[in-house]
Scaffold this motif. Sequence first.
Motif, PDB file in Angstrom:
ATOM      1  N   GLY A  62      63.942  60.307  34.302  1.00 31.52           N
ATOM      2  CA  GLY A  62      63.914  59.257  34.946  1.00 31.52           C
ATOM      3  C   GLY A  62      65.945  59.453  35.816  1.00 31.52           C
ATOM      4  O   GLY A  62      66.570  57.951  35.659  1.00 31.52           O
ATOM      5  N   GLY A  63      65.864  60.341  35.199  1.00 30.71           N
ATOM      6  CA  GLY A  63      67.820  60.547  36.089  1.00 30.71           C
ATOM      7  C   GLY A  63      67.645  59.758  37.563  1.00 30.71           C
ATOM      8  O   GLY A  63      69.328  60.569  38.149  1.00 30.71           O
ATOM      9  N   ASN A  64      66.873  60.381  38.285  1.00 32.48           N
ATOM     10  CA  ASN A  64      66.925  59.661  39.979  1.00 32.48           C
ATOM     11  C   ASN A  64      67.931  61.004  40.480  1.00 32.48           C
ATOM     12  O   ASN A  64      68.430  60.497  41.065  1.00 32.48           O
ATOM     13  N   ASP A  65      67.245  62.262  39.948  1.00 32.13           N
ATOM     14  CA  ASP A  65      68.591  63.332  40.600  1.00 32.13           C
ATOM     15  C   ASP A  65      67.197  64.420  41.370  1.00 32.13           C
ATOM     16  O   ASP A  65      67.573  65.228  42.040  1.00 32.13           O
ATOM     17  N   ALA A  66      66.430  63.570  41.680  1.00 26.24           N
ATOM     18  CA  ALA A  66      65.268  64.687  42.481  1.00 26.24           C
ATOM     19  C   ALA A  66      63.643  63.666  42.766  1.00 26.24           C
ATOM     20  O   ALA A  66      63.629  63.123  42.104  1.00 26.24           O
ATOM     21  N   GLU A  67      62.863  64.174  43.516  1.00 26.62           N
ATOM     22  CA  GLU A  67      61.814  64.026  43.772  1.00 26.62           C
ATOM     23  C   GLU A  67      60.587  64.634  44.394  1.00 26.62           C
ATOM     24  O   GLU A  67      61.507  65.545  45.074  1.00 26.62           O
ATOM     25  N   ILE A  68      59.613  64.678  44.080  1.00 29.89           N
ATOM     26  CA  ILE A  68      58.046  64.781  44.498  1.00 29.89           C
ATOM     27  C   ILE A  68      57.762  63.989  45.702  1.00 29.89           C
ATOM     28  O   ILE A  68      57.632  62.673  45.769  1.00 29.89           O
ATOM     29  N   TYR A  69      58.247  65.346  46.807  1.00 28.11           N
ATOM     30  CA  TYR A  69      57.341  64.363  47.998  1.00 28.11           C
ATOM     31  C   TYR A  69      56.158  65.168  48.798  1.00 28.11           C
ATOM     32  O   TYR A  69      55.470  66.243  49.140  1.00 28.11           O
ATOM     33  N   PHE A  70      55.909  63.664  49.433  1.00 25.78           N
ATOM     34  CA  PHE A  70      53.927  63.988  50.338  1.00 25.78           C
ATOM     35  C   PHE A  70      53.977  62.991  51.330  1.00 25.78           C
ATOM     36  O   PHE A  70      54.643  62.475  51.311  1.00 25.78           O
ATOM     37  N   GLU A  71      52.816  63.858  51.931  1.00 23.19           N
ATOM     38  CA  GLU A  71      52.830  62.921  53.552  1.00 23.19           C
ATOM     39  C   GLU A  71      51.803  62.361  53.176  1.00 23.19           C
ATOM     40  O   GLU A  71      51.128  63.352  52.872  1.00 23.19           O
ATOM     41  N   GLU A  72      51.609  61.591  54.156  1.00 24.59           N
ATOM     42  CA  GLU A  72      49.851  60.487  54.152  1.00 24.59           C
ATOM     43  C   GLU A  72      50.014  60.559  55.531  1.00 24.59           C
ATOM     44  O   GLU A  72      50.115  60.350  56.732  1.00 24.59           O
ATOM     45  N   ASP A  73      49.080  61.248  56.183  1.00 27.10           N
ATOM     46  CA  ASP A  73      48.109  60.477  57.692  1.00 27.10           C
ATOM     47  C   ASP A  73      48.232  59.007  57.589  1.00 27.10           C
ATOM     48  O   ASP A  73      47.936  58.692  58.815  1.00 27.10           O
ATOM     49  N   ARG A  74      47.020  58.917  56.704  1.00 27.12           N
ATOM     50  CA  ARG A  74      46.820  57.368  56.698  1.00 27.12           C
ATOM     51  C   ARG A  74      48.024  56.644  56.332  1.00 27.12           C
ATOM     52  O   ARG A  74      47.120  55.527  54.726  1.00 27.12           O
ATOM     53  N   PHE A  75      49.434  56.227  55.999  1.00 29.67           N
ATOM     54  CA  PHE A  75      49.908  55.390  55.621  1.00 29.67           C
ATOM     55  C   PHE A  75      49.820  54.241  55.466  1.00 29.67           C
ATOM     56  O   PHE A  75      49.814  53.493  54.761  1.00 29.67           O
ATOM     57  N   ASP A  76      49.203  53.091  56.378  1.00 34.17           N
ATOM     58  CA  ASP A  76      49.426  51.611  56.048  1.00 34.17           C
ATOM     59  C   ASP A  76      48.195  51.754  55.004  1.00 34.17           C
ATOM     60  O   ASP A  76      48.101  50.422  54.349  1.00 34.17           O
ATOM     61  N   ALA A  77      46.814  52.883  55.064  1.00 34.63           N
ATOM     62  CA  ALA A  77      46.456  52.303  53.862  1.00 34.63           C
ATOM     63  C   ALA A  77      46.967  52.384  52.685  1.00 34.63           C
ATOM     64  O   ALA A  77      46.303  52.406  52.115  1.00 34.63           O
ATOM     65  N   PHE A  78      47.655  53.997  52.564  1.00 34.83           N
ATOM     66  CA  PHE A  78      48.057  53.870  51.534  1.00 34.83           C
ATOM     67  C   PHE A  78      49.327  53.186  50.937  1.00 34.83           C
ATOM     68  O   PHE A  78      48.249  52.519  50.127  1.00 34.83           O
ATOM     69  N   ALA A  79      49.616  52.319  51.879  1.00 30.19           N
ATOM     70  CA  ALA A  79      50.953  51.126  50.956  1.00 30.19           C
ATOM     71  C   ALA A  79      50.362  50.894  50.954  1.00 30.19           C
ATOM     72  O   ALA A  79      50.582  49.134  49.689  1.00 30.19           O
ATOM     73  N   GLU A  80      48.716  49.886  51.927  1.00 25.90           N
ATOM     74  CA  GLU A  80      48.610  49.406  51.374  1.00 25.90           C
ATOM     75  C   GLU A  80      47.565  48.870  49.479  1.00 25.90           C
ATOM     76  O   GLU A  80      47.573  48.050  48.717  1.00 25.90           O
ATOM     77  N   ARG A  81      46.815  50.199  49.903  1.00 28.47           N
ATOM     78  CA  ARG A  81      46.403  50.064  48.438  1.00 28.47           C
ATOM     79  C   ARG A  81      47.346  50.675  46.792  1.00 28.47           C
ATOM     80  O   ARG A  81      46.923  49.910  46.190  1.00 28.47           O
TER      81      ARG A  81
END
Length: 151
Positions: A62-81
């Motif tokens: 929980g250090g809030n000093d890094a992240e794992i990044y993904f990209e999504e083609d169907r972003f709206d559907a992902f955000a809704e799910r």
Amino acid sequence: MELKNPLLAVADMERSLAFYETVLGLRVVLDFGANKTLTGGLCLQTLDTWRSFLGTDQVAFGGNDAEIYFEEDRFDAFAERLSTLPIQYVHPVKEHRWGQRVVRFYDPDRHIIEVGENLAAVCRRFLDSGLTPEQTAERMDVSLEYVRKRL
């Protein structure tokens, strides 16, 4: 030199596997027991094994000093799910100044996960809204060539 895989230490392997499968659709492709490689190359390592590798019990989450990044083609559907799942958000969906929409949330061990709208989809969204390729390049702060390659 070649970067091979990002690795996250996890307190509960089964809980983490369930999270990454349910939320991001990742699957185990290599299983070494205390270390599992998921689709996309993300590795999960048991906390006990990670501590033994480092030779210390001092591991912080929980250090809030890094992240794992993904990209999504169907972003709206992902955000809704995503909104239907029991996750803790770093922040809800927001749009960066270049137009890409992103969401950040924590995995079970408070590693930050970012899922961003695929940049080609951002180009298409702007073009579909009526912007010209030149206006899209300006809006996204990218070259016109970048936009044209994504048409």
